[in-house]
Scaffold this motif. Structure first.
Motif, mmCIF file in Angstrom:
data_model
loop_
_atom_site.group_PDB
_atom_site.id
_atom_site.type_symbol
_atom_site.label_atom_id
_atom_site.label_comp_id
_atom_site.label_asym_id
_atom_site.label_seq_id
_atom_site.Cartn_x
_atom_site.Cartn_y
_atom_site.Cartn_z
ATOM 1 N N LYS A 14 0.293 77.352 149.114
ATOM 2 C CA LYS A 14 0.686 76.029 150.038
ATOM 3 C C LYS A 14 1.290 76.230 151.250
ATOM 4 N N THR A 15 1.959 77.540 151.423
ATOM 5 C CA THR A 15 2.200 77.927 153.092
ATOM 6 C C THR A 15 1.045 77.993 153.869
ATOM 7 N N THR A 16 -0.048 78.716 153.173
ATOM 8 C CA THR A 16 -1.106 79.215 153.919
ATOM 9 C C THR A 16 -1.860 77.918 154.280
ATOM 10 N N THR A 37 10.333 73.785 153.805
ATOM 11 C CA THR A 37 11.474 73.498 152.970
ATOM 12 C C THR A 37 11.919 74.729 151.989
ATOM 13 N N ASP A 38 11.126 75.698 151.978
ATOM 14 C CA ASP A 38 11.118 76.698 151.056
ATOM 15 C C ASP A 38 12.229 77.578 151.452
ATOM 16 N N PRO A 39 13.331 78.071 150.637
ATOM 17 C CA PRO A 39 14.166 79.138 151.235
ATOM 18 C C PRO A 39 13.491 80.541 151.179
ATOM 19 N N HIS A 41 11.009 81.195 152.901
ATOM 20 C CA HIS A 41 10.416 81.086 154.343
ATOM 21 C C HIS A 41 9.445 82.421 154.566
ATOM 22 N N SER A 42 8.377 81.817 154.086
ATOM 23 C CA SER A 42 6.992 82.566 154.398
ATOM 24 C C SER A 42 6.282 81.981 155.569
ATOM 25 N N LEU A 43 6.554 80.885 156.006
ATOM 26 C CA LEU A 43 6.090 80.305 157.203
ATOM 27 C C LEU A 43 6.042 81.071 158.224
ATOM 28 N N ILE A 130 4.738 68.963 155.677
ATOM 29 C CA ILE A 130 5.634 69.583 154.840
ATOM 30 C C ILE A 130 5.170 70.878 153.972
ATOM 31 N N ASP A 131 5.742 71.955 154.265
ATOM 32 C CA ASP A 131 5.351 73.133 153.210
ATOM 33 C C ASP A 131 6.557 73.302 152.559
ATOM 34 N N SER A 132 6.510 72.760 151.024
ATOM 35 C CA SER A 132 7.555 72.771 150.308
ATOM 36 C C SER A 132 7.664 73.878 149.280
HETATM 37 MG MG LIG Z 1 5.320 78.983 150.646
#
Ligand SMILES: [Mg+2]
Ligand SMILES: Nc1ncnc2c1ncn2[C@@H]1O[C@H](COP(=O)(O)OP(=O)(O)OP(=O)(O)O)[C@@H](O)[C@H]1O
Length: 386
Positions: A14-16, A37-39, A41-43, A130-132
């Motif tokens: 998702k993040t990628t 919104t992911d705790p 936080h790999s963004l 939104i990267d959830s």
């Molecule tokens: Mg992610």
């Protein structure tokens, strides 16, 4: 203004893919914000840059932000936080534990939604991506504000939003800013409701489901699609990530490729006519803007990825006045005679000749019995009895 939300099982990409999509849009001249919104936080890892709890410019036209629930509460909902802290302390909860508890389940998601509301109304961006967090949390995000409202009401037993006078009295007696907190909570729910409407507007917001050609991932994605349609959100594409190329067969992955081909077929059956995009496994982890740019190109090809790629309501389930439920499924090409429906637990299998279409039902449907079904073009109508 467009909002694109990426969801899917943990670790599917998702993040990628959301970062690659945001980067592509930004480089095509769209003023873009990507909101994680992911705790976990790999963004910041994906973008190869430190990020913070406020939007930060990554490059011209591209802004990124990692939502932090404690920061958000302190900045925007100080009164609610104080109210919660004080309430917990009154109940004898230790200060540190009270701090932790003041970020209740759902608050993470609520913070993200409220940031979204702020950025949407600021008119500063053409696109918000939104990267959830993994599917479950995202579904609870999208079922906000109802979910949050119910637990907040539980957290303050007996206190209703209408009880302003009572709140002021409590403040007078105990110093707890109950009335201010309740006021703020009311405004918060108004905002949540407003942004939920925006998220449900298919002309503005699209959800993209990310998956891998793997059994459990596909099942979770199917269920997510059902729930999203149920809650009134428009899913406009399915993104299949980490597809091994045919050439991998020479490296002894022949068996794996056969299984993968079967899963790719199942994805087609379960999600068509939604557009399905594929991205090969990159043979390495994907960090940094150059790799992300490449992925954006590979993923969408020449498709108009900023547009609404698909819009339809293909699934509904309704109560039949105490006589069970009625499922309606849009099947434009079905020929009635050859249609067959079976039910396995909480899944329906619709067969047409030798074509099959699995449909995930909401979990509560597990204990319902398959009743009669009929075809009224373009709808297949299936009754489920208690
Ligand atoms: Mg992610
Ligand atoms: N197509 C790909 N080829 C190779 N590696 C990939 C690919 N897509 C993603 N990855 C890698 O897989 C890992 C997980 O990807 P990512 O963080 O995007 O998943 P996620 O769905 O956001 O995970 P989470 O649920 O933990 O947020 C990362 O290390 C990423 O670099």
């Amino acid at each position: 203004m467009r909002i694109l939300l990426f969801t899917g099982k943990g670790g599917v990409g998702k993040t990628t893919l959301s970062a690659a999509t945001a980067l592509k849009a930004a480089r095509e001249g769209q003023r873009t914000l990507i909101l994680s919104t992911d705790p976990a936080h790999s963004l910041s890892d994906a973008l190869g840059q430190e990020l913070s709890a406020e939007p930060q410019e990554v490059e011209p036209n591209l802004f990124a932000q990692e939502v932090d629930v404690y920061y958000s509460m302190q900045k925007h909902w100080g009164n609610i936080r104080q109210l919660m802290l004080a309430t917990f302390r009154l109940q004898g909860v230790d200060q540190i534990v009270a701090e932790e508890l003041s970020a209740l389940p759902g608050m993470e998601e609520a913070s993200a939604f409220l940031w979204l509301e702020e950025h949407y109304n600021s008119g500063q961006y053409d696109l918000i991506v939104i990267d959830s967090a993994p599917t479950g949390e995202t579904l609870s995000l999208l079922s906000l504000p109802q979910a949050t409202q119910s637990w907040l009401l539980k957290a303050f037993p007996g206190q209703r939003f209408a009880m302003k006078g009572f709140g002021a009295m409590v403040r007078g007696m105990t110093g707890i800013p109950l009335d201010h907190g309740l006021d703020e909570m009311e405004r918060l729910f108004d905002k949540l409701q407003a942004i939920q409407k925006v998220m449900q507007d298919p002309g503005i917001s699209s959800i993209r489901i990310v998956l891998n050609p793997e059994r459990m991932v596909i099942r979770e994605a199917m269920r997510a699609l059902t729930y999203l349609q149920l809650y009134g959100y428009n899913v406009d594409a399915v993104l299949v990530n980490r597809v091994f190329p045919e050439a991998a067969g020479q490296g002894g992955f022949g068996q794996y490729l056969q299984t993968q081909a079967r899963y790719l077929g199942e994805i087609e059956e379960a999600f068509a006519p939604l557009p399905i995009f594929q991205l090969p496994h990159q043979g390495q982890e994907v960090f940094g803007l150059p790799l992300l740019e490449n992925i954006g190109q590979r993923l969408y090809g020449g498709a108009p990825f900023l547009q609404v790629l698909y819009q339809d309501k293909a699934f509904t389930i309704q109560e039949r006045g105490g006589k069970g439920y009625e499922v309606k499924l849009k099947l434009p090409l079905a020929e009635e005679g050859k249609l067959k429906v079976q039910k396995f637990g909480d899944e329906l299998m619709v067969s047409l000749g030798n074509q099959k279409r699995p449909v995930a039902l909401p979990r509560f449907a597990h204990y319902l019995q398959l009743g009669p079904y009929r075809y009224e073009a373009p709808w297949l109508i299936i009754e489920l009895a208690p």
